[in-house]
Each structure stands twice: as structure tokens, then as C-alpha cells.
Enzyme design. Structure first.
Site, PDB file in Angstrom:
ATOM      1  N   ALA A 189     -33.753 -33.331  28.348  1.00 32.10           N
ATOM      2  CA  ALA A 189     -34.026 -33.859  27.016  1.00 32.10           C
ATOM      3  C   ALA A 189     -33.907 -35.384  26.948  1.00 32.10           C
ATOM      4  O   ALA A 189     -34.780 -36.056  26.385  1.00 32.10           O
ATOM      5  CB  ALA A 189     -33.066 -33.213  26.012  1.00 32.10           C
ATOM      6  N   ASN A 243     -29.554 -30.515  19.653  1.00 31.90           N
ATOM      7  CA  ASN A 243     -30.143 -29.842  20.814  1.00 31.90           C
ATOM      8  C   ASN A 243     -29.296 -28.673  21.301  1.00 31.90           C
ATOM      9  O   ASN A 243     -28.888 -28.625  22.462  1.00 31.90           O
ATOM     10  CB  ASN A 243     -30.297 -30.854  21.957  1.00 31.90           C
ATOM     11  CG  ASN A 243     -31.755 -31.213  22.201  1.00 31.90           C
ATOM     12  OD1 ASN A 243     -32.663 -30.504  21.768  1.00 31.90           O
ATOM     13  ND2 ASN A 243     -31.974 -32.313  22.891  1.00 31.90           N
ATOM     14  N   SER A 289     -32.705 -29.541  14.339  1.00 31.88           N
ATOM     15  CA  SER A 289     -33.641 -28.635  13.704  1.00 31.88           C
ATOM     16  C   SER A 289     -32.835 -27.834  12.680  1.00 31.88           C
ATOM     17  O   SER A 289     -31.599 -27.758  12.759  1.00 31.88           O
ATOM     18  CB  SER A 289     -34.356 -27.743  14.712  1.00 31.88           C
ATOM     19  OG  SER A 289     -33.437 -27.158  15.564  1.00 31.88           O
ATOM     20  N   ARG A 292     -38.458 -29.113  11.292  1.00 33.08           N
ATOM     21  CA  ARG A 292     -38.820 -27.722  11.006  1.00 33.08           C
ATOM     22  C   ARG A 292     -40.053 -27.308  11.807  1.00 33.08           C
ATOM     23  O   ARG A 292     -40.886 -26.528  11.328  1.00 33.08           O
ATOM     24  CB  ARG A 292     -39.054 -27.555   9.505  1.00 33.08           C
ATOM     25  CG  ARG A 292     -37.782 -27.645   8.648  1.00 33.08           C
ATOM     26  CD  ARG A 292     -38.079 -27.409   7.175  1.00 33.08           C
ATOM     27  NE  ARG A 292     -38.993 -28.411   6.668  1.00 33.08           N
ATOM     28  CZ  ARG A 292     -38.617 -29.607   6.189  1.00 33.08           C
ATOM     29  NH1 ARG A 292     -37.344 -29.918   6.104  1.00 33.08           N
ATOM     30  NH2 ARG A 292     -39.515 -30.478   5.787  1.00 33.08           N
ATOM     31  N   GLY A 293     -40.199 -27.845  12.997  1.00 30.83           N
ATOM     32  CA  GLY A 293     -41.317 -27.475  13.864  1.00 30.83           C
ATOM     33  C   GLY A 293     -42.652 -27.701  13.182  1.00 30.83           C
ATOM     34  O   GLY A 293     -42.916 -28.765  12.615  1.00 30.83           O
ATOM     35  N   ALA A 309     -41.168 -31.067  22.448  1.00 36.95           N
ATOM     36  CA  ALA A 309     -41.629 -31.650  21.182  1.00 36.95           C
ATOM     37  C   ALA A 309     -40.490 -32.352  20.436  1.00 36.95           C
ATOM     38  O   ALA A 309     -40.675 -33.420  19.859  1.00 36.95           O
ATOM     39  CB  ALA A 309     -42.253 -30.576  20.297  1.00 36.95           C
ATOM     40  N   GLY A 310     -39.308 -31.747  20.483  1.00 37.23           N
ATOM     41  CA  GLY A 310     -38.160 -32.346  19.792  1.00 37.23           C
ATOM     42  C   GLY A 310     -37.800 -33.700  20.393  1.00 37.23           C
ATOM     43  O   GLY A 310     -37.449 -34.649  19.673  1.00 37.23           O
ATOM     44  N   ASP A 311     -37.878 -33.789  21.705  1.00 32.85           N
ATOM     45  CA  ASP A 311     -37.552 -35.056  22.373  1.00 32.85           C
ATOM     46  C   ASP A 311     -38.615 -36.110  22.054  1.00 32.85           C
ATOM     47  O   ASP A 311     -38.297 -37.277  21.826  1.00 32.85           O
ATOM     48  CB  ASP A 311     -37.457 -34.852  23.884  1.00 32.85           C
ATOM     49  CG  ASP A 311     -36.463 -33.758  24.239  1.00 32.85           C
ATOM     50  OD1 ASP A 311     -35.453 -33.621  23.519  1.00 32.85           O
ATOM     51  OD2 ASP A 311     -36.702 -33.024  25.216  1.00 32.85           O
TER      52      ASP A 311
HETATM   53  O1  KDG Z   1     -35.938 -30.552  25.174  1.00 37.95           O
HETATM   54  C1  KDG Z   1     -36.628 -30.017  26.249  1.00 37.95           C
HETATM   55  C2  KDG Z   1     -35.549 -29.509  27.131  1.00 37.95           C
HETATM   56  O2  KDG Z   1     -35.176 -28.247  26.731  1.00 37.95           O
HETATM   57  C3  KDG Z   1     -35.853 -29.460  28.560  1.00 37.95           C
HETATM   58  O3  KDG Z   1     -36.376 -30.635  29.084  1.00 37.95           O
HETATM   59  C4  KDG Z   1     -34.686 -28.994  29.351  1.00 37.95           C
HETATM   60  O4  KDG Z   1     -32.987 -30.586  28.819  1.00 37.95           O
HETATM   61  C5  KDG Z   1     -33.331 -29.429  28.929  1.00 37.95           C
HETATM   62  C6  KDG Z   1     -32.348 -28.388  28.695  1.00 37.95           C
HETATM   63  O5  KDG Z   1     -31.222 -28.622  29.073  1.00 37.95           O
HETATM   64  O6  KDG Z   1     -32.678 -27.348  28.145  1.00 37.95           O
END
Ligand code: KDG
Length: 312
Positions: free
Chosen positions: A33, A165, A193, A223-224, A252-254
């Protein structure tokens, strides 16, 4: 000093074309991420430093080479000679639903410690420190690295951004809550989110009142496909998601965070930040890979072109 400093684990990433149990081809890239955010910012012309530990192996070389190629500063990274670079496998199942498998316990990335966090600040405090809830889930060393980085960023006057996350494969909501909530007094900007809010806020409590009460200055809720909202104590703005063909929602979040922080660095107002965030998020959704489709600054306006446009 750099615009944005971030730290975490980057892994070698395999993307499958279909169900893993059928075999077939995998494509190899990198993921993680914080590294995704660093790449997103570098593409937009900001200076970004990513700090992490890689293995003394070919996949570690792939991680560092990729980040360098994207213009991300990896000068404070270290190599763990006795642990392998972690691995993540993405397996697309139905439509925009991807199954993730980790091979990362005991990885080099999980050897991250406060020492790397200290080295990360060489050259002075960044304008923004970006951390996510993934790193503290990796172990005591990575948690110490995040805690140290947040304290040092705060002392140096940097804006501290926390993306919740939440990764249920790594830890429970309860453990995430107990670990992340104490950071809030030092966090300026929270990104989450909607379904991640319970990590930071008790059930029944009002999220915004709670987070502003804890000292957070800005809260962004994703919210996606239903858009996102940004809140300060006296202003709320909403933005719909940008409509693009959905190819791969991972990352997408990153991408959203990279766009938001880019807007912040450019001095855009709340609506301008959110606009850039939904735009970079849409670029990520429309391309295969966590970060491969992210826009350069010159490409930011591409989604405004009429459908079917060919760039000549
Ligand atoms: O945000 C995308 C991530 O889920 C992916 O790159 C992997 O960092 C990650 C994780 O630890 O899930």
C-alpha cells in the site's frame, strides 16, 4: 527534505489470470500500500521517499528497481540478508472481486524497525508523513517504526496522514483498534473506507465527533464506487466516483490517497483534493495492477475527454 515520506512493506506481486488452482500464467510486479502511494505521488511530480526492508534476493531487487524506476527515493531502505522478500498473490474471481493470498510471515519487510524510521528522516522532516494500518499489523518492529515516524514527523511539523487500511488476514479489528487509536492525537488526516471506521470509533459513537475530538483535523471517508467525502470540523464535501470500466479495484484506495495528498501538497482546497483523489482512484480501477495505470500530472485530465477519444 522530501514532499512525502512513507514506510511499510513492499512485496513481489503475482497476478493470476483466473483461479489459481487451475494453474496458468501469472504476471510479476510489486505491491504494498505505501509503495503504491509513493509511486502515485512520484508520477504526479512530487518527491516521495519509501522506506522498507527487502530481502537479499531477486524479488527484493525487483522491488527496489521498480521503485527507483518510478522516481521514488529508496535511499533509506535496508536489506535483510537472512529473510526473503514477501510475496502476495492476486487471484481475480468474479468481476471486481479479487482473492489475496500472502506469503509474508517472517519476511524481510516485517523486519522494519525504529532504526529505519530514524534514518528515514535524514535530510529533515518531510511535508507529509503517510502511514497505514498495515505496517503496525506486521509485528512489534514495524509498529515501533510507525510510532517513531509519527512522533518524529509531528515534532518536525509535518502533516501526518493515516490510512486505516484494515487487513483482516493480518489482525482483528480489536487489535487494530488498540494499536491505531493511540496514534490519533498525532494524526492530522485520517483516510478510511466506511467499513473501516469501527477500527477507530466505538459502535454507536459519531465518527466525526470522535475523530475531531481526538485531535484529527481532517477525515476522508471512501465509499468505493459510491464516491467519497472529506470533512473538517466546519466543512463537508462529497464527490461521486468517476465512471470508468472496472478492470481491477486493488490499489484504488492507495491511488485515491496519492491524489488526495497531491492536492494537499499543491495547496488545493478540500473539494480540489477530493476531486484529484477520485480521479487517481478511477485510473487505478480502470487498469490491471495496483499502480501501473496511475496517471502522470499531464494525464490527470484524460478522464474528461469524450469516450472513445484517441490521443494523437
Ligand atoms: O492496497 C493494495 C494492497 O492491498 C496491496 O498492495 C497489498 O499492501 C498490501 C497488503 O498488505 O494487503
Amino acid at each position: 527534505s522530501v514532499d512525502v515520506l512513507t514506510l511499510g512493506e513492499a512485496m513481489a506481486a503475482f497476478r493470476a489470470g483466473g483461479p489459481l488452482r487451475l494453474g496458468g500464467q501469472l504476471s510479476l510486479s510489486i505491491a504494498g500500500a505505501e509503495a503504491n502511494v509513493a509511486i502515485g505521488l512520484a508520477r504526479l511530480g512530487h518527491s516521495a521517499r519509501w522506506v522498507g526492508v527487502t530481502g537479499a534476493d531477486e524479488l527484493g531487487a525487483l522491488v527496489l528497481r521498480t521503485l527507483r524506476a518510478e522516481g521514488v527515493d529508496v535511499s533509506a531502505c535496508t536489506v535483510a540478508p537472512e529473510a526473503p522478500t514477501g510475496l502476495i498473490i492476486f487471484e481475480p474471481r468474479v468481476a471486481d472481486l479479487t482473492r489475496v493470498t500472502y506469503y509474508r510471515s517472517g519476511s524481510a519487510g516485517s523486519r522494519l524497525s525504529a532504526a529505519e524510521a530514524v534514518a528515514a528522516f535524514e535530510g529533515g522532516a518531510p511535508r507529509v508523513l503517510h502511514v497505514t494500518g498495515i505496517t503496525p499489523a506486521l509485528g512489534d518492529g514495524p509498529l515501533a517504526a510507525v510510532t517513531r515516524a509519527v512522533a518524529q514527523a509531528k515534532a518536525g511539523g509535518a502533516t501526518v496522514c493515516l490510512d486505516v487500511n484494515h487487513r483482516a488476514r493480518l489482525w482483528s479489528v480489536e487489535r487494530a483498534a488498540a494499536t491505531l487509536r493511540p496514534l490519533l492525537p498525532s494524526v492530522d488526516l485520517v483516510v478510511a473506507s466506511e467499513d473501516e471506521l469501527p477500527v477507530l470509533v466505538d459502535a454507536g459513537a459519531d465518527p466525526l465527533t470522535t475523530l475531531f475530538g481526538a485531535g484529527v483535523g481532517e477525515v476522508v471517508v471512501k465509499r468505493g464506487g459510491d464516491g467519497a467525502s472529506a470533512h473538517t470540523p466546519n466543512l463537508t464535501v462529497d464527490r461521486p466516483a468517476r465512471r470508468v470500466p472496472v478492470v481491477d479495484t486493488v490499489g484504488a484506495g492507495d491511488a485515491f490517497v496519492a491524489g488526495y495528498l497531491s492536492g494537499l501538497l499543491d495547496g488545493l482546497d478540500l473539494i480540489g483534493r477530493l476531486d484529484r483523489a477520485v480521479t487517481t482512484g478511477a485510473f487505478a480501477v480502470a487498469a490491471r495492477g495496483d499502480w501501473e495505470g496511475l496517471p502522470t500530472r499531464a494525464e490527470l485530465g484524460l478522464l474528461d475527454a469524450v469516450p472513445g477519444t484517441t490521443i494523437r
